[in-house]
Design an enzyme around this catalytic site. Structure first.
Site, PDB file in Angstrom:
ATOM      1  N   ASP A   1      -8.980  18.379  36.319  1.00  0.00           N
ATOM      2  CA  ASP A   1      -9.392  17.689  36.094  1.00  0.00           C
ATOM      3  C   ASP A   1      -9.440  15.902  36.948  1.00  0.00           C
ATOM      4  O   ASP A   1      -9.352  15.804  37.865  1.00  0.00           O
ATOM      5  CB  ASP A   1      -9.015  17.897  35.179  1.00  0.00           C
ATOM      6  CG  ASP A   1      -9.161  16.255  33.859  1.00  0.00           C
ATOM      7  OD1 ASP A   1      -9.674  15.923  33.365  1.00  0.00           O
ATOM      8  OD2 ASP A   1      -7.697  15.646  33.794  1.00  0.00           O
TER       9      ASP A   1
ATOM     10  N   ASP B   1      -9.661  12.410  35.158  1.00  0.00           N
ATOM     11  CA  ASP B   1      -8.847  10.993  34.453  1.00  0.00           C
ATOM     12  C   ASP B   1      -6.816  11.289  34.438  1.00  0.00           C
ATOM     13  O   ASP B   1      -6.966  13.266  33.658  1.00  0.00           O
ATOM     14  CB  ASP B   1      -8.851  10.196  33.471  1.00  0.00           C
ATOM     15  CG  ASP B   1     -10.634  10.206  32.924  1.00  0.00           C
ATOM     16  OD1 ASP B   1     -11.284   9.049  33.766  1.00  0.00           O
ATOM     17  OD2 ASP B   1     -11.657  10.704  32.439  1.00  0.00           O
TER      18      ASP B   1
HETATM   19  C1  BG6 Z   1     -11.496  12.686  29.182  1.00  0.00           C
HETATM   20  C2  BG6 Z   1     -10.284  11.288  29.583  1.00  0.00           C
HETATM   21  O1  BG6 Z   1     -11.431  13.056  31.016  1.00  0.00           O
HETATM   22  O2  BG6 Z   1     -12.861  11.938  28.610  1.00  0.00           O
HETATM   23  C3  BG6 Z   1     -10.528  11.322  27.746  1.00  0.00           C
HETATM   24  O3  BG6 Z   1      -9.217  12.519  29.381  1.00  0.00           O
HETATM   25  C4  BG6 Z   1     -12.042  10.745  27.454  1.00  0.00           C
HETATM   26  O4  BG6 Z   1      -9.987  10.093  27.353  1.00  0.00           O
HETATM   27  C5  BG6 Z   1     -13.190  11.753  28.039  1.00  0.00           C
HETATM   28  O5  BG6 Z   1     -11.938  10.300  25.832  1.00  0.00           O
HETATM   29  C6  BG6 Z   1     -14.545  11.288  28.089  1.00  0.00           C
HETATM   30  O6  BG6 Z   1     -14.709  10.821  28.871  1.00  0.00           O
HETATM   31  P1  BG6 Z   1     -16.163   8.846  28.364  1.00  0.00           P
HETATM   32  O7  BG6 Z   1     -15.643   8.692  30.494  1.00  0.00           O
HETATM   33  O8  BG6 Z   1     -16.957  10.210  29.142  1.00  0.00           O
HETATM   34  O9  BG6 Z   1     -15.465   8.395  27.689  1.00  0.00           O
HETATM   35 MG    MG Z   2      -7.365  14.212  32.877  1.00  0.00          MG
END
Ligand code: BG6
Ligand code: MG
Length: 218
Positions: free
Chosen positions: A10, A12
């Site tokens: 993963d 984030d």
């Molecule tokens: C995930 C995060 O990786 O991506 C979430 O854990 C986030 O918090 C999701 O909402 C979507 O991200 P993005 O960058 O497309 O808004």
């Molecule tokens: Mg994550």
């Protein structure tokens, strides 16, 4: 010993601490809408797509909005997130990630990304990690967000491996559930997580052998 051919990370909260930027951005948007947004709310939204996260917040505040307004709000949240993440650089890569990736590559494993974020490629580019991945599946490539296993299944398929030959490393409960329902071996990183096959506080000093040995116990 389980036979492992690939590892799907993963992004984030596992590779880089951008989870706090998503939190701050949602919190700022929720504030503006007058909807309380707590750390518990944020934990539930980790791994969840932008649109599903907004729906969760609106539901919490009993707010019903038209789709044009929702689109605007998502753009606003993303703009805050982008400004907070702008200075992301290789030094922001979480401790233990680069050495673990080195070891995985030396052991002949493929490395994949399974992220719900549409910003994943941009962040990986800032971290100078793009070339480490044989496959990247992100928020632009999926129709169902975690806890649906689609993101990991797609990554495994593209790498030509089956889930039982694949480790998923996740910091989100939704991600752990996604990997479990897809039949992957799951490592949960961080506090307050349940049901992963192996739980770790962080990846500092964690080697591939340690993960493989401890996963084999389940
Ligand atoms: C995930 C995060 O990786 O991506 C979430 O854990 C986030 O918090 C999701 O909402 C979507 O991200 P993005 O960058 O497309 O808004
Ligand atoms: Mg994550």
């Amino acid at each position: 010993m389980i036979e492992v051919k690939a590892c799907i990370f993963d992004l984030d909260g596992v590779i880089v601490d951008t989870a706090r930027h998503h939190f701050a951005a949602w919190q700022s948007l929720a504030n503006e809408l007058g909807i309380p947004f707590t750390k518990e709310d944020n934990d539930r939204l980790k791994g969840v797509s932008r649109v599903d996260s907004l729906e969760y917040i609106l539901k919490k505040g009993n707010l019903v909005l038209d789709s044009a307004t929702k689109l605007q709000l998502m753009e606003k949240k993303n703009a805050i997130y982008l400004s907070l993440s702008e200075k992301t650089s290789p030094e922001d890569t979480m401790d233990g990630i680069v050495s673990l990736m080195d070891e995985l590559a030396e052991s002949g494993l493929q490395i994949g990304l399974g992220s719900s974020s549409k910003n994943a490629r941009m962040i990986l580019t800032k971290l100078e990690l793009m070339s480490r991945f044989s496959t990247i599946v992100d928020g632009n490539n999926i129709t169902l967000s975690k806890p649906d296993p689609e993101v990991f299944q797609k990554a495994a398929q593209l790498m030509g491996v089956i889930p039982s030959q694949c480790i998923v490393i996740e910091d989100a409960q939704a991600g752990i559930e996604a990997a479990l329902s897809g039949g992957f071996h799951v490592v949960g990183v961080g506090e307050g997580l349940k049901n992963a096959h192996l739980h770790l506080n962080d990846l500092k000093g964690i080697g591939f052998n340690y993960i493989q040995e401890n996963l084999s116990a389940h």
